[in-house]
Design a protein around this motif. Structure first.
Motif, PDB file in Angstrom:
ATOM      1  N   ASN A 180       1.495  -2.161   1.509  1.00 13.77           N
ATOM      2  CA  ASN A 180       1.092  -3.238   2.395  1.00 13.77           C
ATOM      3  C   ASN A 180      -0.268  -2.904   3.007  1.00 13.77           C
ATOM      4  OD1 ASN A 180       3.496  -4.543   1.899  1.00 13.77           O
ATOM      5  ND2 ASN A 180       4.503  -3.812   3.748  1.00 13.77           N
ATOM      6  N   GLY A 181      -1.210  -3.850   2.877  1.00 15.55           N
ATOM      7  CA  GLY A 181      -2.545  -3.630   3.416  1.00 15.55           C
ATOM      8  C   GLY A 181      -3.378  -2.639   2.641  1.00 15.55           C
ATOM      9  N   ALA A 182      -3.066  -2.435   1.356  1.00 15.52           N
ATOM     10  CA  ALA A 182      -3.701  -1.380   0.564  1.00 15.52           C
ATOM     11  C   ALA A 182      -5.230  -1.468   0.581  1.00 15.52           C
ATOM     12  CB  ALA A 182      -3.202  -1.438  -0.871  1.00 15.52           C
ATOM     13  N   ALA A 238      -4.413   2.302   4.560  1.00 17.34           N
ATOM     14  CA  ALA A 238      -3.661   1.364   5.392  1.00 17.34           C
ATOM     15  C   ALA A 238      -2.814   2.093   6.421  1.00 17.34           C
ATOM     16  CB  ALA A 238      -2.788   0.473   4.519  1.00 17.34           C
ATOM     17  N   SER A 262      -1.837  -4.701  -2.622  1.00 22.53           N
ATOM     18  CA  SER A 262      -1.338  -4.862  -1.260  1.00 22.53           C
ATOM     19  C   SER A 262      -0.024  -5.644  -1.261  1.00 22.53           C
ATOM     20  CB  SER A 262      -2.388  -5.602  -0.432  1.00 22.53           C
ATOM     21  OG  SER A 262      -2.487  -6.951  -0.882  1.00 22.53           O
ATOM     22  N   SER A 263       0.329  -6.172  -0.107  1.00 22.43           N
ATOM     23  CA  SER A 263       1.530  -7.002   0.004  1.00 22.43           C
ATOM     24  C   SER A 263       1.426  -8.262  -0.850  1.00 22.43           C
ATOM     25  CB  SER A 263       1.775  -7.380   1.467  1.00 22.43           C
ATOM     26  OG  SER A 263       0.619  -7.974   2.040  1.00 22.43           O
ATOM     27  N   THR A 301     -10.445  -5.620   2.139  1.00 22.70           N
ATOM     28  CA  THR A 301     -10.288  -4.166   2.201  1.00 22.70           C
ATOM     29  C   THR A 301     -11.416  -3.454   1.467  1.00 22.70           C
ATOM     30  OG1 THR A 301      -8.875  -4.071   0.222  1.00 22.70           O
ATOM     31  CG2 THR A 301      -7.784  -4.370   2.349  1.00 22.70           C
ATOM     32  N   SER A 333       3.261  -0.926  -4.824  1.00 23.33           N
ATOM     33  CA  SER A 333       2.492  -1.665  -3.822  1.00 23.33           C
ATOM     34  C   SER A 333       2.410  -0.897  -2.500  1.00 23.33           C
ATOM     35  CB  SER A 333       3.151  -3.024  -3.562  1.00 23.33           C
ATOM     36  OG  SER A 333       3.378  -3.730  -4.755  1.00 23.33           O
TER      37      SER A 333
END
Length: 349
Positions: free
Chosen positions: A96-98, A137, A71-72, A128, A94
């Protein structure tokens, strides 16, 4: 009165429109700012800032021997430091919010690329993995992930691609985004306790603890569907998995929601599963108490400075904060004990 041949004019207009659209398609394919057809051209300045659209091309067309996923929490890793400390040519993929399925989507391309992948560095965010399996995401542009050129019209005739990633760079030339800096956020972020507290909402109520295994089924399904298949099918690849250090305020929120014990139990579940594989090593950074309690290290209640990314990179080399089958339960039990005795509100002052 002169007769106007409308059909002729329409045919000319349609022909010119067709030539224009074909020209746009050829230009996009030649420059290929999302790397669907080839590597970056020498001499053209590429902007790399679109994780959803550019990661699949990077994964498929670039040369590398290791990847950084997550993620981030992973965007501020410096691939050049991986080269200096481990001799690896790493690319950062990457999201974000993976979510776990985001990792699956890009790993499918990594595995089928021309590269022999020595190592995968995967950051795991428990929030997550405890979620309903199968979500991502963001909605991905599937036509960029399926490897087929026959459905690429949304890319080849994309106004934003043409204007923002090609013509803008032609008329306002600049250096291509360095691969070691793609997706960086720390240059534009403020890291301070004051800034963190300004964006943090202190809990207004406190709920009773959830059952510790409430997330177990979701975690098991996500691991079995999206992570373990790659670990199992790539036995020659080393998977270095790590849990990034959220600030103490993240855990305060989990405590108030009643999910603190359940999240720690979920981390135990993931670590126990991962450590059953010989090609996996696990690092746990969430219990660096001197760091997570110093809010000057953060820009919000989870995102930390790039110095922490550098520190984690060095830990991957020397083994600091690595957990094993012999000690992982003790490490997480101690973490839960520390949290249960923590005076969370003192960090709001």
């Amino acid at each position: 009165m002169r007769n106007i041949n409308y059909k002729k004019h329409i045919r000319i207009f349609l022909a010119l429109a067709g030539v224009f659209l074909l020209g746009c398609m050829i230009l996009v394919a030649l420059i290929d700012p999302f790397f669907q057809y080839h590597k970056p051209l020498k001499g053209f300045s590429y902007t790399i800032d679109n994780q959803l659209s550019q990661n699949p091309g990077i994964a498929d067309k670039f040369d590398y021997d290791s990847v950084i996923l997550g993620s981030s929490m992973t965007v501020n890793f410096n691939p050049e430091l991986f080269r200096e400390t481990m001799g690896l040519t790493a690319v950062k993929l990457s999201y974000n919010g993976a979510y776990p399925k985001d990792i699956h989507n890009i790993m499918a391309i990594v595995q089928n690329s021309h590269n022999q992948v020595k190592e995968v560095f995967l950051g795991i965010d428990i929030y997550t993995y405890k979620a309903k399996p199968g979500i991502t995401a963001s909605e991905i542009p599937q036509y960029l992930y399926d490897g087929s050129p026959w459905n690429d019209l949304p890319y080849l005739l994309n106004k934003d691609v043409l204007l923002d990633y090609i013509l803008k760079n032609v008329f306002t030339p600049h250096d291509s985004t360095p691969l070691n800096e793609i997706y960086y956020t720390w240059n534009n972020s403020i890291y301070s306790k004051e800034h963190v507290l300004a964006s943090y909402s202190a809990p207004g109520q406190f709920l009773p603890p959830l059952s510790e295994d409430i997330y177990a089924d979701n975690i098991e399904e996500s691991m079995n569907s999206y992570i373990l298949p790659y670990i199992e099918s790539m036995p020659e690849t080393q998977f270095t998995v790590f849990f990034p250090p959220y600030s103490v305020l993240y855990w305060y929120t989990r405590f108030a929601e009643g999910s603190l014990e359940a999240e720690i139990f979920g981390e135990k579940q993931i670590i126990e599963t991962l450590l059953s594989y010989p090609n996996v090593s696990v690092y746990y950074f969430q219990n660096i108490y001197s760091y997570i309690t110093d809010l000057d290290n953060y820009t919000d209640y989870t995102h930390y400075t790039h110095e922490m990314n550098d520190y984690m990179t060095h830990c991957f080399v020397d083994g600091t904060h690595q957990v094993t089958r012999e000690n992982y339960e003790a490490v997480l039990n101690e973490m839960l004990l520390w949290m249960s005795e923590c005076d969370f509100e003192s960090y709001l002052e």
